[in-house]
Structures are given as C-alpha cells and as structure tokens.
Scaffold this motif. Structure first.
Motif: not given
Length: 247
Positions: A91-105, A165-179
């Motif tokens: 987050l410090l190195a990338k201004r427009n960070s492109f991050i992927l969060l994976l839950n329970h793969i 991520l929120h501290e660095y102003a990066v929005p977290v977008v949840g990907v979920e069916v019908e939401m």
C-alpha cells in the motif's frame, strides 16, 4: 496440511528469459536434450551462465513430466519461493492499489489458478485468509504457471487487512450473488480491493459488514454460483475493461 513448495517452476522460453532478466532468484535452468540445437534455447543458456545460474540438460520425457503445460518449449527454470511481503509495504508503494482478498479457499488448484489470473490482470497483491489454502504448495506453484513469482501472496486475517485498506483509502468491494449492482453497472476504476468468498462458505455476515459496497456477476437464474477462480477472473477483467475506457 499440504507441504509448502521448495521451489517454483517457470515454463517456456519467454517466462524463463524474463525471470532471468528481471533478477528473480533462479537456482537451476533445466533444458531438454532435444532442444539443445535451438538458437533461442542457446540464448537462454548463455543468459543463465552470465547470471551465475546452473544449467542442466535432461531427457525430454523427464522434463515433460515436471511441466504443467503440454509444451514447456524445451526449458524450465526452478525459482526460489518468494519471501512474504506485508500488505502495508504494498500500500505504501502503490498509489492506486489493486488488491484481491480471498476468504476460505478450499482447493490448491483454485488458488493457483487465481494467482495466474491475478498476475495477468495486474493485481498488486493477493491476501488470503488462514482458514483455507494460504501457502505456496507444489500444486499452487505449478498451477499458477509462474504467477507466484510475480504476485505477492499474503496470508493474514481479512479483518486486519480490511482495516488497513480503509486506513489507506482503498475501498473494499464484496463480490456476492444478488448483492449490490452488477459489476457492469458499478464504477470499479481507481484503487480497489475485491473480496471473494470461498467455494463452500461465501462471505460471512461479519465480513460483509466491513465491505464498502457490493457487486454481483449477472448469471442465468438456474445457475447458483461460479467457481471462485472463474468469478475472480471475470471481476478482475471487468475492472481492467473500465480502466482502459478511461484512457
């Protein structure tokens, strides 16, 4: 528990040459005996020697057994497993960070496929929860086809990651069916972190509460969900499509 990988296999002339040129930690370059007369293979061998990397000639059938692809083009490189970096470093190195969060793969093959797609799509880091597959195992390394060498894999609590991520102003977008809106209707340009649910659990309510907003992937009503690696690819490339339209 799956064994962690001792090394990462890179296959093909371009991938091996790029890894050598970019200074990746390559221990050995394996060359099939049937490719020794190829000028491009000779070029790779010369490059490896100039970098102090050991080269080894081996029977073609043995090299093919090591490869994930059907045609590794006569050359494979064995690369050291990358050291883990922190999300804060990214987050410090990338201004427009492109991050992927994976839950329970649940499956190593899915994590490997996601890392390969993340590399192709330009993702800066993949954060994976410790409650599923979260290490570079031999299967993950092999299926990623080199992706583990170029996309940092960061095992950590998703709640801690989302707080940072929120501290660095990066929005977290949840990907979920019908939401939320469909991924085509929602603006996805700029810094973003996509949160993907696992194959069996999806996104829990506590995780959903930490999301800034949600998107869904439009599907036929008869289809309940997509494989997580497929869903991830669709979302990542929709962001890239939107970014390209703004250029």
């Amino acid at each position: 528990m799956a064994k962690t990988a001792d090394f990462v296999i890179l296959e093909g002339r371009n991938m091996v040459r790029d890894a050598l040129t970019s200074g990746q930690k390559i221990s050995t370059v394996l060359i099939s005996s049937s490719s020794m007369g190829d000028p491009k293979i000779k070029e790779i061998e010369k490059l490896a020697n100039s970098k102090g990397v050991k080269t080894q000639i081996m029977p073609t059938d043995e090299l093919l057994k090591m490869a994930e692809s059907r045609n590794p083009q006569g050359v494979i490189a064995l690369m050291d497993v990358p050291e883990i970096v922190s999300l804060k470093q990214i987050l410090l190195a990338k201004r427009n960070s492109f991050i992927l969060l994976l839950n329970h793969i649940d499956y190593e093959q899915n994590l490997g496929a996601i890392l390969r797609t993340a590399w192709a799509a330009g993702v800066d880091a993949v954060v994976v929860s410790p409650n599923g597959v979260h290490e570079i195992t031999p299967v993950v390394a092999k299926v990623s086809m080199g992706g583990v060498a170029y996309v940092p894999l960061i095992p950590m609590s998703l709640f801690q990651a989302m707080k940072m991520l929120h501290e660095y102003a990066v929005p977290v977008v949840g990907v979920e069916v019908e939401m939320g809106k469909t991924m085509y209707e929602q603006k996805l340009t700029g810094p973003v972190a996509f949160l993907m649910g696992g194959e069996s659990e999806g996104l829990s309510e506590p995780l959903q509460k930490e999301c800034d907003y949600f998107i869904n992937i439009p599907m036929q009503k008869a289809v309940a969900s997509l494989n997580v690696s497929v869903a991830t690819a669709l979302v990542l490339y929709e962001k890239n499509r939107q970014e390209s339209k703004e250029l």
